[in-house]
Design a protein around this motif. Structure first.
Motif, PDB file in Angstrom:
ATOM      1  N   SER A 176      67.198 -13.454 -20.320  1.00  0.00           N
ATOM      2  CA  SER A 176      67.902 -14.083 -19.191  1.00  0.00           C
ATOM      3  C   SER A 176      68.402 -13.028 -18.207  1.00  0.00           C
ATOM      4  CB  SER A 176      69.102 -14.890 -19.696  1.00  0.00           C
ATOM      5  OG  SER A 176      68.653 -15.978 -20.442  1.00  0.00           O
ATOM      6  N   LEU A 177      68.954 -11.950 -18.739  1.00  0.00           N
ATOM      7  CA  LEU A 177      69.396 -10.853 -17.877  1.00  0.00           C
ATOM      8  C   LEU A 177      68.228 -10.355 -17.016  1.00  0.00           C
ATOM      9  CD1 LEU A 177      71.585  -8.645 -17.159  1.00  0.00           C
ATOM     10  CD2 LEU A 177      70.677  -7.318 -19.086  1.00  0.00           C
ATOM     11  N   VAL A 178      67.082 -10.218 -17.658  1.00  0.00           N
ATOM     12  CA  VAL A 178      65.913  -9.651 -16.979  1.00  0.00           C
ATOM     13  C   VAL A 178      65.418 -10.561 -15.858  1.00  0.00           C
ATOM     14  CG1 VAL A 178      63.488  -8.997 -17.304  1.00  0.00           C
ATOM     15  CG2 VAL A 178      65.231  -8.274 -18.968  1.00  0.00           C
ATOM     16  N   ILE A 219      59.243 -11.733 -21.586  1.00  0.00           N
ATOM     17  CA  ILE A 219      58.762 -12.233 -22.866  1.00  0.00           C
ATOM     18  C   ILE A 219      59.660 -11.692 -23.974  1.00  0.00           C
ATOM     19  CG2 ILE A 219      56.757 -12.394 -24.391  1.00  0.00           C
ATOM     20  CD1 ILE A 219      56.401 -13.557 -21.491  1.00  0.00           C
ATOM     21  N   ASP A 220      60.145 -12.609 -24.789  1.00  0.00           N
ATOM     22  CA  ASP A 220      61.029 -12.253 -25.911  1.00  0.00           C
ATOM     23  C   ASP A 220      60.159 -11.883 -27.112  1.00  0.00           C
ATOM     24  OD1 ASP A 220      62.731 -12.120 -28.062  1.00  0.00           O
ATOM     25  OD2 ASP A 220      63.424 -14.199 -27.909  1.00  0.00           O
ATOM     26  N   TYR A 221      60.089 -10.604 -27.416  1.00  0.00           N
ATOM     27  CA  TYR A 221      59.165 -10.177 -28.484  1.00  0.00           C
ATOM     28  C   TYR A 221      59.667 -10.571 -29.874  1.00  0.00           C
ATOM     29  CZ  TYR A 221      62.159  -6.199 -29.680  1.00  0.00           C
ATOM     30  OH  TYR A 221      63.212  -5.432 -30.089  1.00  0.00           O
ATOM     31  N   GLY A 262      65.090 -10.975 -27.493  1.00  0.00           N
ATOM     32  CA  GLY A 262      66.107 -12.019 -27.545  1.00  0.00           C
ATOM     33  C   GLY A 262      66.266 -12.753 -26.225  1.00  0.00           C
ATOM     34  N   ALA A 263      66.697 -13.997 -26.344  1.00  0.00           N
ATOM     35  CA  ALA A 263      66.814 -14.873 -25.173  1.00  0.00           C
ATOM     36  C   ALA A 263      67.862 -14.359 -24.188  1.00  0.00           C
ATOM     37  CB  ALA A 263      67.160 -16.289 -25.621  1.00  0.00           C
TER      38      ALA A 263
END
Lengths: 337, 337
Positions: free
Chosen positions: A184-186, A196-198, A179-180
């Motif tokens: 963003s946190l990462v 990468i948002d799986y 998730g986006a």
């Protein structure tokens, strides 16, 4: 006192309604032990499989009686051990969902409440942080010129993996998360180079783009399939830490978690099985190294807090579904009484 | 001169009738190269999968034209390189089934014909021996108190693995091999503590009995399944070398060679993918260490010899079926002319 337990034996991914908060007697201090007034309770994914009797042979609690397992942070209110005094702060892995914990002194670890916010001892300075540190510094031995990939990167293990890798000199740190908002946190908070948002279309292509020169280290939290995906991006002689198979904690069939031996050989990979229990004797060493990183802002963490034991079941269900934003911590009681 | 080639493209486990021995022109010495008169030709299992285009992307030879790949040992009869003189002895991995080999000097390695019998450079001092040494001394780093398990233990890799492990101080060395005759070679000649015949009834129980305290190191030559069997007998923190998947060289479907990640984590195992190519730069170092072991009788080897290139196909078929007794070597020409 309040105690969180199972309503009934479970053989599914636990949901909030599987738990009951019941009244129990305040436990008695054993010879050589201590009683801790619990302030913070850590909720961790492994407990989900432990409640089903699936975690490394450890037993599930007895329904309507035994406390749900969970690490706790609190203050010693009674001591029959020379190693603890009343008022000391302590961390215990085998604490459990209860307002007071009575435990052998050897099962608790004294902590300094001044090195970091107290709840940090549940996450970034707790078992998840120790897991990250053990894999990155003791097994994979990350250093300059490494490119590191970690999945579940928004979680307290994955987020700490990437940040410690960076502190140890890694050139490039890439995460995978769902998730986006987590991504963003990462990138924005944890400072990874990419996440990468799986759950997004084309994510495998973007993972390849995020690793133009491949990876030299991967840290696997999710599944054997993800480890194999990492290995396809591995440089020759890559090191991989196999830490968790969270995806398999609640699959209904017994999985073999297959890794492709041919790919391991072809990449000349070196794989390490990591069980954080082995590193418990080095916990103080980790805290001594990591607390200054927190103080200086090099090592960041996020928390998803609930207040009161009665709110633990709902947060636990969110955790089981990956909907928590940061380390799941239940504040059971105020720090100061 | 004679040259051994494929009659036709193969997509099955090669048999003797797939090969043709044809007449070919003696090759011309390239600029910067040498011509070697072949004395001994090494037959090795990986060539079987290479003939099918399945070995690490390396091409199969052109039928009725290209030489079957194979390491050779011979004498330099022509040199256009400052690194070799006529009369020097040389070993070349990319020699092939032919009486004379023309090759870039960089593709050959000078050998001393006096340190050991010449044909030993095909096996115990050749690629199989280097493979064993690399895994035992450079990856698993076997030392005192180790218990080592190796399969295909009667073969030139497995037999050398166990003997070098013993030389390096291992407490206990156990082999797995197919058939009583091979097991006798492993225990009586190679001096393993035990060898389990995997073709006999109840062999899994006997393997457990032969490893009463488990193993600390395993060296895998055969299959992912065997690696997993080894891992079930592993002590915590065991090291495993993944070297070969011989069983899969000729399976008709593309196998995934699955290793169980959960078992690797549970055992805190450390796994190393081994490709011997990486250790070619250290070949002279290995020979310098191992040749005295051969001279002193600490390191023994067995050979299955054929005389004349025309007998190479039959020996190769025996090798493909595990019927060779010791390292398969074809003596193409006499040492002295």
């Amino acid at each position: 006192m309040q105690l969180g337990t199972l309503k009934h034996a479970v053989d599914h991914k636990p949901v909030a309604s599987d738990f009951a908060i019941i009244e129990a007697d305040r436990p008695v201090c054993p010879e050589g032990g201590i009683v801790i007034r619990v302030v913070h309770l850590s909720l961790d994914p492994y407990v989900g499989s432990r409640l089903r009797g699936r975690h490394m042979g450890e037993p599930a609690p007895e329904p309507m009686k035994g406390a749900i397992p969970g690490a706790i942070i609190g203050q010693v209110v009674e001591s029959r051990s020379p190693n603890f005094a009343e008022g000391d702060w302590a961390h215990a892995m085998e604490g459990g969902w209860q307002e007071f914990v009575a435990i052998a002194a050897s099962e608790a670890r004294k902590i300094d409440p001044n090195v970091a916010p107290l709840a940090a001892h549940a996450g970034v300075l707790g078992m998840p942080g120790l897991t990250a540190w053990s894999g990155i510094t003791q097994l994979a031995k990350v250093g300059p010129s490494d490119t590191v990939l970690v999945d579940a990167a928004a979680g307290p293990v994955g987020g700490t993996v990437g940040q410690i890798a960076r502190i140890k000199g890694a050139d490039r740190v890439v995460g995978i998360a769902g998730g986006a908002e987590k991504c963003s946190l990462v990138t924005d908070t944890y400072g990874f180079d990419a996440c990468i948002d799986y759950k997004s279309d084309g994510w495998r292509d973007r993972l390849a783009e995020a690793l133009p020169d491949g990876l030299s280290v991967f840290f696997e939290n999710v599944s054997a399939d993800m480890a194999m995906l990492a290995l396809t991006h591995a440089q020759t002689y890559a090191r991989g830490v196999l830490c968790g198979l969270v995806d398999a904690y609640h699959t209904e069939t017994q999985s073999q978690h297959p890794l492709n031996a041919g790919l391991i050989i072809g990449k000349r990979a070196q794989l390490f099985g990591l069980v954080v229990y082995d590193f418990y004797p080095r916990w103080d060493e980790y805290v001594a190294e990591a607390a200054p990183w927190i103080a200086s802002g090099q090592l960041k963490f996020a928390e998803d807090r609930a207040d009161g034991l009665e709110n633990a079941p709902a947060l636990f269900e969110r955790l089981m579904n990956g909907k928590n934003k940061g380390k799941a911590v239940v504040t059971v009681a105020p720090e100061q009484v």
